[in-house]
Motif scaffolding. Structure first.
Motif, PDB file in Angstrom:
ATOM      1  N   VAL A   1       0.835  -1.201   0.000  1.00 12.62           N
ATOM      2  CA  VAL A   1       0.000   0.000   0.000  1.00 12.62           C
ATOM      3  C   VAL A   1       0.868   1.249   0.000  1.00 12.62           C
ATOM      4  CG1 VAL A   1      -1.768   1.320   1.228  1.00 12.62           C
ATOM      5  CG2 VAL A   1      -1.886  -1.180   1.196  1.00 12.62           C
ATOM      6  N   ASP A   2       0.642   2.086  -0.973  1.00  9.26           N
ATOM      7  CA  ASP A   2       1.199   3.441  -1.021  1.00  9.26           C
ATOM      8  C   ASP A   2       0.118   4.301  -1.659  1.00  9.26           C
ATOM      9  OD1 ASP A   2       2.770   5.702  -0.993  1.00  9.26           O
ATOM     10  OD2 ASP A   2       3.916   5.153  -2.783  1.00  9.26           O
ATOM     11  N   SER A   3      -0.846   4.715  -0.842  1.00  4.13           N
ATOM     12  CA  SER A   3      -2.049   5.349  -1.390  1.00  4.13           C
ATOM     13  C   SER A   3      -2.617   6.380  -0.429  1.00  4.13           C
ATOM     14  CB  SER A   3      -3.116   4.282  -1.686  1.00  4.13           C
ATOM     15  OG  SER A   3      -4.339   4.885  -2.068  1.00  4.13           O
ATOM     16  N   GLY A   4      -3.090   7.461  -1.006  1.00  2.00           N
ATOM     17  CA  GLY A   4      -3.798   8.480  -0.239  1.00  2.00           C
ATOM     18  C   GLY A   4      -5.301   8.309  -0.302  1.00  2.00           C
ATOM     19  N   GLY A   5      -5.758   7.123  -0.741  1.00  2.18           N
ATOM     20  CA  GLY A   5      -7.194   6.871  -0.786  1.00  2.18           C
ATOM     21  C   GLY A   5      -7.831   7.434  -2.035  1.00  2.18           C
ATOM     22  N   GLY A   6      -9.108   7.765  -1.924  1.00  2.00           N
ATOM     23  CA  GLY A   6      -9.817   8.253  -3.099  1.00  2.00           C
ATOM     24  C   GLY A   6     -11.285   8.476  -2.823  1.00  2.00           C
ATOM     25  N   ILE A   7     -12.099   8.261  -3.825  1.00  2.00           N
ATOM     26  CA  ILE A   7     -13.543   8.433  -3.704  1.00  2.00           C
ATOM     27  C   ILE A   7     -14.095   7.309  -2.831  1.00  2.00           C
ATOM     28  CG2 ILE A   7     -15.703   8.402  -5.008  1.00  2.00           C
ATOM     29  CD1 ILE A   7     -14.140   9.774  -7.295  1.00  2.00           C
ATOM     30  N   ALA A   8     -14.924   7.673  -1.861  1.00  2.00           N
ATOM     31  CA  ALA A   8     -15.333   6.740  -0.807  1.00  2.00           C
ATOM     32  C   ALA A   8     -15.873   5.401  -1.321  1.00  2.00           C
ATOM     33  CB  ALA A   8     -16.339   7.418   0.120  1.00  2.00           C
ATOM     34  N   PRO A   9     -16.864   5.367  -2.213  1.00  2.00           N
ATOM     35  CA  PRO A   9     -17.396   4.062  -2.636  1.00  2.00           C
ATOM     36  C   PRO A   9     -16.346   3.170  -3.297  1.00  2.00           C
ATOM     37  CG  PRO A   9     -18.887   5.830  -3.270  1.00  2.00           C
ATOM     38  CD  PRO A   9     -17.621   6.478  -2.817  1.00  2.00           C
ATOM     39  N   PHE A  10     -15.410   3.757  -4.046  1.00  2.00           N
ATOM     40  CA  PHE A  10     -14.376   2.958  -4.699  1.00  2.00           C
ATOM     41  C   PHE A  10     -13.434   2.341  -3.666  1.00  2.00           C
ATOM     42  CE2 PHE A  10     -14.686   5.896  -8.673  1.00  2.00           C
ATOM     43  CZ  PHE A  10     -15.892   5.303  -9.003  1.00  2.00           C
ATOM     44  N   CYS A  11     -13.040   3.133  -2.663  1.00  2.00           N
ATOM     45  CA  CYS A  11     -12.167   2.607  -1.599  1.00  2.00           C
ATOM     46  C   CYS A  11     -12.876   1.502  -0.825  1.00  2.00           C
ATOM     47  CB  CYS A  11     -11.760   3.733  -0.652  1.00  2.00           C
ATOM     48  SG  CYS A  11     -10.687   4.984  -1.392  1.00  2.00           S
ATOM     49  N   GLU A  12     -14.156   1.703  -0.559  1.00  2.00           N
ATOM     50  CA  GLU A  12     -14.919   0.691   0.176  1.00  2.00           C
ATOM     51  C   GLU A  12     -15.027  -0.606  -0.623  1.00  2.00           C
ATOM     52  OE1 GLU A  12     -17.687   3.962   2.572  1.00  2.00           O
ATOM     53  OE2 GLU A  12     -18.417   2.998   0.739  1.00  2.00           O
ATOM     54  N   ASP A  13     -15.189  -0.492  -1.940  1.00  2.00           N
ATOM     55  CA  ASP A  13     -15.244  -1.688  -2.790  1.00  2.00           C
ATOM     56  C   ASP A  13     -13.948  -2.486  -2.692  1.00  2.00           C
ATOM     57  OD1 ASP A  13     -17.785  -1.283  -3.683  1.00  2.00           O
ATOM     58  OD2 ASP A  13     -17.225  -0.397  -5.605  1.00  2.00           O
ATOM     59  N   VAL A  14     -12.815  -1.789  -2.751  1.00  2.00           N
ATOM     60  CA  VAL A  14     -11.520  -2.473  -2.675  1.00  2.00           C
ATOM     61  C   VAL A  14     -11.354  -3.123  -1.304  1.00  2.00           C
ATOM     62  CG1 VAL A  14      -9.016  -2.183  -2.783  1.00  2.00           C
ATOM     63  CG2 VAL A  14     -10.482  -0.930  -4.372  1.00  2.00           C
ATOM     64  N   TYR A  15     -11.733  -2.396  -0.253  1.00  2.00           N
ATOM     65  CA  TYR A  15     -11.643  -2.952   1.107  1.00  2.00           C
ATOM     66  C   TYR A  15     -12.468  -4.232   1.232  1.00  2.00           C
ATOM     67  CZ  TYR A  15     -12.919  -3.630   5.991  1.00  2.00           C
ATOM     68  OH  TYR A  15     -13.175  -4.199   7.216  1.00  2.00           O
ATOM     69  N   LEU A  16     -13.711  -4.196   0.773  1.00  2.00           N
ATOM     70  CA  LEU A  16     -14.592  -5.358   0.905  1.00  2.00           C
ATOM     71  C   LEU A  16     -14.078  -6.543   0.085  1.00  2.00           C
ATOM     72  CD1 LEU A  16     -18.040  -3.519   0.789  1.00  2.00           C
ATOM     73  CD2 LEU A  16     -16.980  -4.608   2.781  1.00  2.00           C
ATOM     74  N   SER A  17     -13.515  -6.272  -1.087  1.00  2.00           N
ATOM     75  CA  SER A  17     -12.944  -7.352  -1.901  1.00  2.00           C
ATOM     76  C   SER A  17     -11.760  -7.995  -1.189  1.00  2.00           C
ATOM     77  CB  SER A  17     -12.502  -6.807  -3.263  1.00  2.00           C
ATOM     78  OG  SER A  17     -13.605  -6.342  -4.007  1.00  2.00           O
ATOM     79  N   LEU A  18     -10.909  -7.167  -0.609  1.00  2.00           N
ATOM     80  CA  LEU A  18      -9.749  -7.697   0.113  1.00  2.00           C
ATOM     81  C   LEU A  18     -10.162  -8.452   1.372  1.00  2.00           C
ATOM     82  CD1 LEU A  18      -7.265  -4.707  -0.296  1.00  2.00           C
ATOM     83  CD2 LEU A  18      -6.995  -7.006  -1.249  1.00  2.00           C
ATOM     84  N   ARG A  19     -11.239  -8.026   2.009  1.00  2.00           N
ATOM     85  CA  ARG A  19     -11.722  -8.767   3.177  1.00  2.00           C
ATOM     86  C   ARG A  19     -12.133 -10.177   2.775  1.00  2.00           C
ATOM     87  NH1 ARG A  19     -10.333  -9.541   6.955  1.00  2.00           N
ATOM     88  NH2 ARG A  19     -12.248 -10.359   7.870  1.00  2.00           N
ATOM     89  N   LYS A  20     -12.801 -10.286   1.641  1.00  2.00           N
ATOM     90  CA  LYS A  20     -13.206 -11.604   1.151  1.00  2.00           C
ATOM     91  C   LYS A  20     -11.981 -12.469   0.883  1.00  2.00           C
ATOM     92  CE  LYS A  20     -16.044 -13.801  -2.431  1.00  2.00           C
ATOM     93  NZ  LYS A  20     -16.900 -13.565  -3.627  1.00  2.00           N
ATOM     94  N   LEU A  21     -10.937 -11.856   0.326  1.00  2.00           N
ATOM     95  CA  LEU A  21      -9.703 -12.593   0.063  1.00  2.00           C
ATOM     96  C   LEU A  21      -9.041 -13.025   1.367  1.00  2.00           C
ATOM     97  CD1 LEU A  21      -7.443 -13.597  -1.792  1.00  2.00           C
ATOM     98  CD2 LEU A  21      -6.520 -11.265  -1.814  1.00  2.00           C
ATOM     99  N   ALA A  22      -9.006 -12.125   2.351  1.00  2.00           N
ATOM    100  CA  ALA A  22      -8.354 -12.432   3.628  1.00  2.00           C
ATOM    101  C   ALA A  22      -9.062 -13.561   4.369  1.00  2.00           C
ATOM    102  CB  ALA A  22      -8.309 -11.183   4.501  1.00  2.00           C
ATOM    103  N   GLU A  23     -10.344 -13.722   4.120  1.00  2.00           N
ATOM    104  CA  GLU A  23     -11.090 -14.812   4.753  1.00  2.00           C
ATOM    105  C   GLU A  23     -10.811 -16.152   4.091  1.00  2.00           C
ATOM    106  OE1 GLU A  23     -15.057 -13.422   4.408  1.00  2.00           O
ATOM    107  OE2 GLU A  23     -14.889 -11.947   6.038  1.00  2.00           O
TER     108      GLU A  23
END
Length: 534
Positions: free
Chosen positions: A86-108
């Motif tokens: 990770v080297d990111s300052g984030g972005g538009i809220a729904p897009f960041c949330e989509d990436v977070y939720l996808s990674l959560r599924k992967l981490a599980e």
């Protein structure tokens, strides 16, 4: 055929066939190469996949890049573990949330380790929270939990466009919007609490302040789990997966080979900061909510100093004796279209008002009943300040209202200090006791006065403290309210009076529609009565 024999093929047709065959072979070979690299390579042996979250996440292709990389990791059994860089300052809220939720599924499904290299701010930190194992380099920047939101537009109706409801155009109520933003912030804070749990060594209230921490401090606070380099993070992921012989494959790069366009990365690598106009265009939403630090957004456009539209000009000679004069001759922060209720109540009491854009000294010589000065963007001359002081000494009333969201208090203090009053630089905030967001301050402590009668609670919207020597303090914030810049915890004076001078550390609370929040309307009535009484 004329003579029963086949005609020989036209040379041009033969050349076209050869070219077509060559192109077909190239396409097939390219497809086989991509298949080999993306599928067979991933399926060949045990792999530690890498998802490189680098740059802004402000466009659909930015989000899709990481979501597809996650899908590639999930669908290939050879990927035994994943490292998210990770080297990111984030972005538009729904897009960041989509990436977070996808990674959560992967981490599980598979061991996943995050390593922060550079910065994981706001939405970037949300993405890092998807893993149970978050590491960072010592001087990486971590945190900045919070939300930036652009308020809904003010709709001016027109007969050329007809809408079926009051919020059909803007979609949100301006008055209720702070609570909408608060819900988005609360969701972010809940993610922090859920993902870090007992590891946190800092209160969630402090997390909500939006601070960035260097990696070493983030470790002390429990925001990350250790200080690791990227190679160490890869080794840790392999250890969690129980593999000793493996290949490291950049899954993000494999996806990029087929979809090379990535706006967020290109802007990041070019060290570009973002413009609100571009973000609004990319979000395509009536609610512009960003998980980005403000220093990565063009401040001159986001928080830019406002140049008010009223310049000093010659106006027709009008007798202002007995009127309430509102000075606009110094680019003052006063919006007639949003101060209609204030102006209406002056008129409702049988008194006329005058919006002055001309020579203030000459106007004051006509002995108006009172003078209103809001945050000026242009300095008052010494002769004007002298005229204001003499106006008060001769029985005139002076209302000073400074809004820290408009400009610095320097030019206002040039006037107010003549009466022993100063407005603080900075703004007041309260992370626990607020109206939706931290800098909308409820004020509940009042001293007995005709200006505070029937008041139980007034809400100020981005206000500041008022200092006064030997004056009457009328309204005081709670003792948990903080003055920014100095970081001094209250209580702080919000309204003070010294003789015929009334000073208030806000202006927005009198604007439409905020004037109807809490007891703001009653306070307005009291102020108007004070302005017009003999």
């Amino acid at each position: 055929m004329v003579d029963g024999r086949r005609e020989s093929m036209n040379p041009l047709s033969k050349r076209s066939l050869i070219v077509f065959t060559i192109v077909l072979i190239v396409v097939l070979l390219s497809t086989l190469i991509v298949y080999e690299r993306v599928v067979r390579r991933v399926a060949a042996k045990d792999i530690v996949g890498v998802i490189d979250v680098r740059g802004y996440i402000i466009a659909e292709e930015d989000r899709d890049l990481y979501v597809k990389a996650v899908r590639l990791a999930l669908e290939n059994e050879s990927v035994k573990a994943v490292v998210v860089r990770v080297d990111s300052g984030g972005g538009i809220a729904p897009f960041c949330e989509d990436v977070y939720l996808s990674l959560r599924k992967l981490a599980e499904s598979k061991p996943m380790v995050v390593v922060i290299e550079g910065i994981a701010a706001s939405g970037g930190f949300m993405i890092a929270l998807a893993s149970d194992y978050i590491y960072a380099t010592p001087s990486s920047l971590v945190g900045n939990v919070g939300v930036i939101a652009l308020a809904p537009v003010i709709v001016v109706p027109t007969e050329a466009i007809l809408e079926t409801g009051p919020y059909k155009y803007a979609a949100f109520s301006i008055r209720e919007f702070p609570f909408t933003v608060r819900r988005i912030l609360n969701n972010f804070l809940e993610i922090v609490e859920e993902r870090r749990g007992e590891k946190l060594n800092v209160s969630i209230t402090e997390v909500a302040e939006g601070k960035l921490y260097v990696g070493l401090r983030a470790l002390e606070l429990g925001l990350i789990d250790g200080i690791y380099s990227y190679p160490e993070a890869v080794a840790r992921a392999a250890e969690l997966a129980g593999v000793s012989r493996y290949e490291v494959v950049d899954l993000t790069r494999l996806v990029e080979e087929s979809e090379p366009t990535n706006l967020g990365r290109s802007l990041w690598e070019g060290s570009k900061i973002l413009s609100p106009q571009m973000l609004r265009r990319l979000s395509r939403s009536p609610m512009d909510v960003y998980l980005i630090p403000s220093f990565l957004i063009n401040e001159s456009e986001l928080y830019g100093l406002r140049a008010w539209g009223f310049e000093e000009s010659e106006t027709p000679e009008i007798n202002v004796t007995g009127r309430v004069v509102i000075d606009l001759s110094h680019k003052n922060a006063f919006f007639p279209l949003l101060m209609v209720e204030f102006l209406r109540r002056i008129n409702a009491n049988g008194v006329k008002f005058y919006l002055n854009t001309g020579n203030l000294t000459r106007i004051l010589e006509m002995k108006p009943k009172s003078l209103v000065i809001t945050t000026p963007y242009k300095e008052y001359t010494p002769s004007e300040v002298k005229a204001i002081r003499e106006f008060v000494e001769n029985g005139g009333k002076l209302l000073l209202m400074h809004d820290p969201g408009a400009y610095f208090p320097s030019y206002m203090n040039f006037i107010s200090h003549e009466f022993g009053i100063l407005f603080a630089t900075g703004y007041l905030y309260n992370l626990d006791d607020n109206y939706g967001i931290y800098r909308n301050i409820p004020v509940r402590n009042f001293t007995r006065s005709e200006l505070t009668k029937e008041l139980r609670e007034v809400v100020a919207f981005t206000c500041t403290a008022v200092y006064c020597h030997e004056c009457e303090v009328l309204a005081i914030t709670s003792n948990t309210t903080v003055l920014s810049i100095l970081d001094v915890t209250g209580p702080h004076y919000f309204i003070v009076r010294k003789g015929d001078v009334l000073a208030i550390g806000d202006l927005t609370f009198l604007m439409d529609p905020f004037v109807v929040v809490a007891d703001n309307s009653k306070l307005l009535d009291n102020i108007v009565e004070w302005l017009i009484e003999d």
